[in-house]
Design an enzyme around this catalytic site. Structure first.
Site, PDB file in Angstrom:
ATOM      1  N   LYS A  17       0.823  -1.232   0.000  1.00 33.37           N
ATOM      2  CA  LYS A  17       0.000   0.000   0.000  1.00 33.37           C
ATOM      3  C   LYS A  17       0.847   1.268   0.000  1.00 33.37           C
ATOM      4  CE  LYS A  17      -2.339  -1.186   3.709  1.00 33.37           C
ATOM      5  NZ  LYS A  17      -2.052  -2.636   3.834  1.00 33.37           N
ATOM      6  N   THR A  18       1.814   1.332   0.905  1.00 29.40           N
ATOM      7  CA  THR A  18       2.581   2.567   1.060  1.00 29.40           C
ATOM      8  C   THR A  18       3.392   2.880  -0.197  1.00 29.40           C
ATOM      9  OG1 THR A  18       2.700   2.375   3.464  1.00 29.40           O
ATOM     10  CG2 THR A  18       4.397   3.701   2.396  1.00 29.40           C
TER      11      THR A  18
ATOM     12  N   GLU B  49      -3.872   5.864   1.519  1.00 20.13           N
ATOM     13  CA  GLU B  49      -3.880   4.438   1.828  1.00 20.13           C
ATOM     14  C   GLU B  49      -5.200   4.079   2.492  1.00 20.13           C
ATOM     15  OE1 GLU B  49      -0.442   2.707   3.755  1.00 20.13           O
ATOM     16  OE2 GLU B  49       0.782   4.368   3.024  1.00 20.13           O
TER      17      GLU B  49
END
Length: 465
Positions: free
Chosen positions: A124-125, A168
């Site tokens: 995600k990051t 996110e």
């Protein structure tokens, strides 16, 4: 209030943040400040993020006090703040509404017409960072909330003037179900956080619900059967589905053109036509997938393929995502956030392909439940590097009802050693590693502190020689 929080901030003028310097709180406070809300906050420790908040002239009180919330129309707090916190008690006594950060994130997202929320068990990051960098370098001027520092923007947030917001969307405790984005990106759906979800089927249910909350476009990993299961009925709901992956049936696919271990080059193929070539600075096939997800998203939303290629070529990574901390005495030191067996496999396979003489993996197990439930899987992936070193298990939010310890994992890995303290690990690995080796610390907790200690020790050794 309606389900997607679009009216949550109606008639709100002043918002107070309890723990405003937190990495998740600071970006929301910044965004709301720039949208014209009066912001106040409190915190217990100085930090770079707190300094950034103060630089806007936002009043911040050091320490939590009942009077800090007086005059606020809304109070925001994180899950880490206990309900008996003096400011939350005061808010209740004065009938001031209080909400968790995840709800405020949902409210902020609802203010952006072209919101992009990135979800998935892994990546995600990095993908959020890549999308942010692509949009920014291409002149789309996005707002962004990222889970780690992105060097390109020198922080974990960006305030833009467009209708685009990138964030996110974390699945833990169903946090992302407070977000109703225009666009969602589903990177993968894997068994994790089983202390909360219990089963993979329950995780898939949660991702399916999140997908259903997307109003317009879903960009999904077409190679991942769990992800595809979660979106199988979404076109019937009027949502556009765009797939990405290595498989030939995907709308966007990657064809690897060069593998050097350190970074990969690949072509982006869209509808059987090559539309761009990309050379990454960040290593590993998992980052090719992250980059492809970012490319599929941004190109579908109007970014030119050549601008995507240029931005990805400049992307140097996010904090704690295979982050190279230094090379001392010929020894390279890196740090990575991986804390699930799937993530460890990707990170360690990449590390082993980079041409180092020996790879020393220092792993901090993250939560008793995850270590217990994936004990054999952790043992398997930690057998990939030349040497594995374990710290004690980081409890995070748990007590050890599982009766599981680092030594139980170490016993399943040939040649593995474990230590109780970072000091012991640092002494051991800096004595054993030789020029040409890689030392990589891995884990979702505070093992980065051990990485910093290793860098310091190697530097001291260099000065003495």
């Amino acid at each position: 209030m309606v389900d997607n929080y679009e009216h949550l901030l109606d008639n709100v003028k002043r918002i107070h943040f309890v723990g405003i310097g937190g990495s998740g709180m600071c970006p929301l406070a910044e965004i709301l400040f720039h949208k014209g809300f009066e912001i106040t906050g409190s915190d217990t420790a100085e930090s770079d993020t707190l300094e950034r908040i103060k630089s806007y002239g936002i009043p911040v009180t050091m320490g939590h006090r009942a009077e800090n919330v007086l005059g606020a129309d809304l109070v925001v707090y994180t899950a880490a703040v206990k309900l008996d916190n003096v400011e939350l008690v005061s808010a209740r006594e004065h009938n001031i509404p209080s909400i968790e950060r995840c709800i405020m994130l949902g409210a902020v997202v609802s203010k952006y017409k072209d919101s992009v929320a990135v979800c998935g068990t892994h990546g995600k990051t990095t993908t959020t960072s890549m999308i942010t960098q692509i949009f920014t370098m291409s002149g789309f001027d996005p707002t962004a909330v990222i889970g780690a520092k992105l060097p390109f923007i020198n922080g974990n947030s960006r305030i833009g003037k467009s209708d685009i917001m990138v964030c996110e969307a974390c699945e833990y405790v169903d946090t992302f179900l407070h977000i109703y984005p225009a666009v969602s990106v589903i990177l993968n759906v894997d068994a994790d956080h089983l202390d909360y979800f219990g089963t993979l089927d329950r995780i898939k249910e949660s991702f399916t619900k999140f997908a259903s909350q997307t109003s317009s476009l879903i960009v999904v990993n077409g190679d991942d059967k769990n992800s595809m299961f979660c979106v199988k009925d979404m076109e019937k709901q009027g949502k556009k589905i765009v797939t990405f992956g290595f498989g030939k049936n995907n709308d966007f696919r990657a064809e690897i053109t060069a593998e050097s271990g350190v970074c990969d080059s690949f072509d982006i193929i869209h509808q059987n036509e090559k539309i761009a070539s990309v050379k990454l600075k960040v290593p590993g096939k998992f980052n090719v997938m992250n980059a492809l997800a970012a490319a599929a998203t941004t190109i579908t939303l109007g970014v030119k393929p050549e601008d995507v290629s240029n931005a990805l070529a400049e992307f140097s990574g996010a904090h704690r995502r295979f982050e190279i901390l230094g090379k001392l005495n010929g020894i390279t030191v890196a740090d990575d956030f991986a804390h699930h067996p799937t993530e460890l496999r990707a990170t360690l396979t990449t590390a082993m392909s980079m041409g180092f003489k020996n790879v020393w993996a220092v792993f901090q197990p993250h939560t008793f439940s995850r270590t217990y439930m994936f004990l054999n899987e952790f043992a398997e992936v930690l057998s990939i590097p030349d040497h594995a070193i374990l710290s004690e298990i980081l409890p995070v939010r748990e007590t050890n009802t599982y009766n599981i310890y680092a030594k139980d994992l170490a016993e399943k890995i040939d040649g593995c050693v474990w230590f109780k303290t970072f000091e012991e690990i640092t002494d051991y690995v800096t004595k054993m590693a030789k020029p040409g080796d890689l030392i990589i610390t891995i884990g979702g907790g505070n093992v980065y502190m051990c990485a910093n200690m290793i860098v310091k020790k190697l530097s001291e050794n260099s000065e003495q020689n």
